[in-house]
Design a protein around this motif. Structure first.
Motif, PDB file in Angstrom:
ATOM      1  N   GLY A   1       0.795  -1.229   0.000  1.00  0.00           N
ATOM      2  CA  GLY A   1       0.000   0.000   0.000  1.00  0.00           C
ATOM      3  C   GLY A   1       0.825   1.275   0.000  1.00  0.00           C
ATOM      4  O   GLY A   1       0.277   2.370  -0.074  1.00  0.00           O
ATOM      5  N   GLY A   2       2.146   1.154   0.060  1.00  0.00           N
ATOM      6  CA  GLY A   2       2.993   2.340  -0.009  1.00  0.00           C
ATOM      7  C   GLY A   2       2.922   3.189   1.246  1.00  0.00           C
ATOM      8  O   GLY A   2       2.102   2.951   2.142  1.00  0.00           O
ATOM      9  N   ALA A   3       3.779   4.186   1.280  1.00  0.00           N
ATOM     10  CA  ALA A   3       3.781   5.104   2.423  1.00  0.00           C
ATOM     11  C   ALA A   3       2.441   5.829   2.505  1.00  0.00           C
ATOM     12  O   ALA A   3       1.988   6.201   3.592  1.00  0.00           O
ATOM     13  CB  ALA A   3       4.931   6.095   2.285  1.00  0.00           C
ATOM     14  N   SER A   4       1.778   6.001   1.371  1.00  0.00           N
ATOM     15  CA  SER A   4       0.489   6.714   1.365  1.00  0.00           C
ATOM     16  C   SER A   4      -0.550   6.010   2.242  1.00  0.00           C
ATOM     17  O   SER A   4      -1.392   6.672   2.851  1.00  0.00           O
ATOM     18  CB  SER A   4      -0.041   6.820  -0.065  1.00  0.00           C
TER      19      SER A   4
ATOM     20  N   PHE B   1      -0.176   7.006   5.799  1.00  0.00           N
ATOM     21  CA  PHE B   1      -0.769   8.306   6.158  1.00  0.00           C
ATOM     22  C   PHE B   1      -2.111   8.089   6.859  1.00  0.00           C
ATOM     23  O   PHE B   1      -2.494   8.862   7.728  1.00  0.00           O
ATOM     24  CB  PHE B   1      -0.997   9.170   4.913  1.00  0.00           C
TER      25      PHE B   1
ATOM     26  N   TRP C   1       4.736  16.198   1.046  1.00  0.00           N
ATOM     27  CA  TRP C   1       4.377  14.883   1.600  1.00  0.00           C
ATOM     28  C   TRP C   1       3.760  15.028   2.973  1.00  0.00           C
ATOM     29  O   TRP C   1       2.807  14.313   3.313  1.00  0.00           O
ATOM     30  CB  TRP C   1       5.560  13.931   1.566  1.00  0.00           C
TER      31      TRP C   1
ATOM     32  N   THR D   1       8.077  14.469   8.635  1.00  0.00           N
ATOM     33  CA  THR D   1       8.609  13.904   7.391  1.00  0.00           C
ATOM     34  C   THR D   1      10.108  14.207   7.405  1.00  0.00           C
ATOM     35  O   THR D   1      10.496  15.380   7.353  1.00  0.00           O
ATOM     36  CB  THR D   1       7.929  14.590   6.180  1.00  0.00           C
TER      37      THR D   1
ATOM     38  N   ASN E   1      12.459  13.731   5.314  1.00  0.00           N
ATOM     39  CA  ASN E   1      13.032  14.256   4.073  1.00  0.00           C
ATOM     40  C   ASN E   1      11.889  14.535   3.101  1.00  0.00           C
ATOM     41  O   ASN E   1      11.119  13.633   2.781  1.00  0.00           O
ATOM     42  CB  ASN E   1      13.987  13.207   3.479  1.00  0.00           C
TER      43      ASN E   1
ATOM     44  N   THR F   1      10.828  14.912  -0.316  1.00  0.00           N
ATOM     45  CA  THR F   1      11.364  14.451  -1.598  1.00  0.00           C
ATOM     46  C   THR F   1      11.200  15.482  -2.715  1.00  0.00           C
ATOM     47  O   THR F   1      12.030  15.571  -3.608  1.00  0.00           O
ATOM     48  CB  THR F   1      10.605  13.161  -2.007  1.00  0.00           C
TER      49      THR F   1
ATOM     50  N   ASP G   1       7.744   9.753   8.715  1.00  0.00           N
ATOM     51  CA  ASP G   1       7.747   9.257   7.339  1.00  0.00           C
ATOM     52  C   ASP G   1       9.179   9.419   6.837  1.00  0.00           C
ATOM     53  O   ASP G   1       9.646  10.537   6.628  1.00  0.00           O
ATOM     54  CB  ASP G   1       6.766  10.084   6.498  1.00  0.00           C
TER      55      ASP G   1
ATOM     56  N   SER H   1      10.348   7.912   4.043  1.00  0.00           N
ATOM     57  CA  SER H   1      10.336   7.263   2.729  1.00  0.00           C
ATOM     58  C   SER H   1      11.571   7.580   1.895  1.00  0.00           C
ATOM     59  O   SER H   1      12.091   6.716   1.204  1.00  0.00           O
ATOM     60  CB  SER H   1       9.092   7.683   1.945  1.00  0.00           C
ATOM     61  N   SER H   2      12.013   8.834   1.939  1.00  0.00           N
ATOM     62  CA  SER H   2      13.091   9.175   1.014  1.00  0.00           C
ATOM     63  C   SER H   2      14.447   9.336   1.684  1.00  0.00           C
ATOM     64  O   SER H   2      15.396   9.770   1.021  1.00  0.00           O
ATOM     65  CB  SER H   2      12.727  10.418   0.189  1.00  0.00           C
TER      66      SER H   2
ATOM     67  N   GLY I   1       8.195   3.814   2.158  1.00  0.00           N
ATOM     68  CA  GLY I   1       8.065   3.018   0.935  1.00  0.00           C
ATOM     69  C   GLY I   1       9.469   2.556   0.563  1.00  0.00           C
ATOM     70  O   GLY I   1      10.429   3.291   0.755  1.00  0.00           O
TER      71      GLY I   1
ATOM     72  N   GLN J   1      10.836   1.973  -2.332  1.00  0.00           N
ATOM     73  CA  GLN J   1      11.289   2.173  -3.714  1.00  0.00           C
ATOM     74  C   GLN J   1      12.322   3.277  -3.939  1.00  0.00           C
ATOM     75  O   GLN J   1      12.618   3.609  -5.082  1.00  0.00           O
ATOM     76  CB  GLN J   1      10.075   2.430  -4.613  1.00  0.00           C
ATOM     77  N   LYS J   2      12.871   3.829  -2.846  1.00  0.00           N
ATOM     78  CA  LYS J   2      13.916   4.841  -3.039  1.00  0.00           C
ATOM     79  C   LYS J   2      15.253   4.306  -2.528  1.00  0.00           C
ATOM     80  O   LYS J   2      16.203   4.197  -3.280  1.00  0.00           O
ATOM     81  CB  LYS J   2      13.535   6.125  -2.333  1.00  0.00           C
TER      82      LYS J   2
END
Ligand code: PMP
Length: 362
Positions: A75-78, A81, A103, A149, A151, A153, A173, A175-176, A194, A196-197
């Motif tokens: 479901g991703g970082a989203s 949230f 973000w 957050t 970072n 992005t 968060d 994520s990045s 997430g 993917q980074k």
């Protein structure tokens, strides 16, 4: 030799070549099973081994205390949230948020759907060109948590330090910038990202949360949205994104081989410095978007004197083998994402390209 682009994509992003090559070798027949890992039951011994190893490596590299659960979700970082307030924002409490950019805003929007929120600090007045300073953060009395957050992005800003929130759980968060630098996990109630980074392909989301926090989710919350469901079942409550988990394991092994997070941070500093130096030494030809004190080591945002020149930069860079340098569509300009797996050589090549582009167009 394999042709590799100078990949500055913001995510999905560059993966280490060694990792891709190992995955390729093991792709069709994983460890003599006569099938690909993707064809295997997630209840098989082989996949359980992959799943356990990814968790163990995360624990080892981030030095995660035993009082925390590690989850690999979808479901991703989203989705986080929403899951954060669903699990932690009980009636009568306030979800406190640091509003640091695009973000953070998305995280706040979801929390507002679920409960009461407060903005503990914001840098919107500076058009998010900086992170709010720790002194600016004001927590409401009945805060369920403080969310930030680490970072941003899109804007290219990063928190150099984290606030001390005392009894109030700190949730980030990441994520990045997860695993781009060492982290004192004990200061956080929960972090998520997430993959993917910095950690692998898209499809898996890392959640690390304190056990006492996730024990208190509302009874009426559906099974899949509860952290305790995933923590208890070692992220195998339902079918996991098995190939993504496998790839994360390979990336983590690669990170360990690089000397762990302190070594990775030093390389990231060296990489970012090459590009920031090209900006700072350009006499104003390039300008950095983020205030110097908030500059991200991961997403380096900058612009030229006109949109036309930005476009020309992108065009010429693509012709030279660079990918992903166009800024996010919401803010424009240029952005180089230099996550863990982006080699120093790519950053050197970009710095040289920037100097050469200035010589021709300055
Ligand atoms: N937070 C941050 C800081 C991000 O950079 C992103 C993705 N770019 C997200 C959240 C959303 O992640 P996902 O696409 O995995 O939902």
């Amino acid at each position: 030799m394999t042709k590799r682009a100078y990949n500055f994509n913001a995510g999905p992003a560059a993966l280490p070549l060694e990792v891709l090559q190992q995955a390729q070798e093991e792709f069709v027949d994983y460890k003599g099973a006569g099938m690909s890992l993707m064809e295997m039951s997630h209840r098989s011994k082989l996949f359980e081994g992959v799943n356990d190893e990814a968790e163990q490596l995360l624990r080892e590299l981030l030095q995660i205390p035993d009082s925390y659960s590690v989850m690999l979700l979808q479901g991703g970082a989203s989705t986080q949230f929403a899951m954060v307030p669903l699990n932690f924002l009980q009636q009568g409490l306030v979800g406190a948020y640091v509003n640091s950019g695009s973000w953070a805003k998305k995280a706040i929007k979801e929390a507002k759907l679920i409960g009461e929120t407060a903005i503990a600090a914001t840098s919107e007045g500076s058009r998010f060109t900086r992170m709010p300073s720790l002194e600016e953060i004001v927590l409401p009395d009945n805060a369920a948590y403080l969310h930030l957050t680490s970072n941003e992005t899109i804007e290219g800003t990063q928190l150099p330090f984290f606030p001390d929130t005392g009894e109030v759980p700190l949730i980030a968060d990441m994520s990045s910038d997860i695993m781009s630098r060492p982290l004192d996990m004990s200061r956080f109630g929960m972090i998520y990202a997430g993959a993917q980074k910095n950690l692998g392909p898209s499809g898996a989301t890392i959640v690390i949360a304190r056990n006492d926090l996730i024990a208190g989710s509302p009874a009426a919350l559906p099974t899949m949205f509860r952290y305790d469901t995933h923590a208890k079942s070692k992220s195998l409550y339902n079918t996991p994104p098995s190939f993504a988990v496998y790839m994360i394991g390979l990336v983590l092994k690669w990170l360990k081989g690089k000397g762990g997070l302190a070594a990775v941070e030093q390389t990231n500093r060296d990489k970012a410095a090459l590009i920031y130096d090209a900006i700072d030494q350009s006499g104003g030809f390039y300008s950095g978007v983020a205030d110097t004190g908030s500059r991200s080591l991961m997403n380096i945002t900058f612009r030229l004197q006109s949109d036309e020149l930005d476009k020309e930069f992108v065009r010429q860079s693509e012709a030279e083998g660079f990918v992903g340098l166009k800024g996010h569509r919401d803010v424009g300009g240029l952005r180089a994402s230099a996550y863990n797996a982006v080699p120093l050589e790519s950053c050197k090549a970009l710095a040289e390209f920037m100097t050469e582009f200035q010589r021709k167009n300055g």
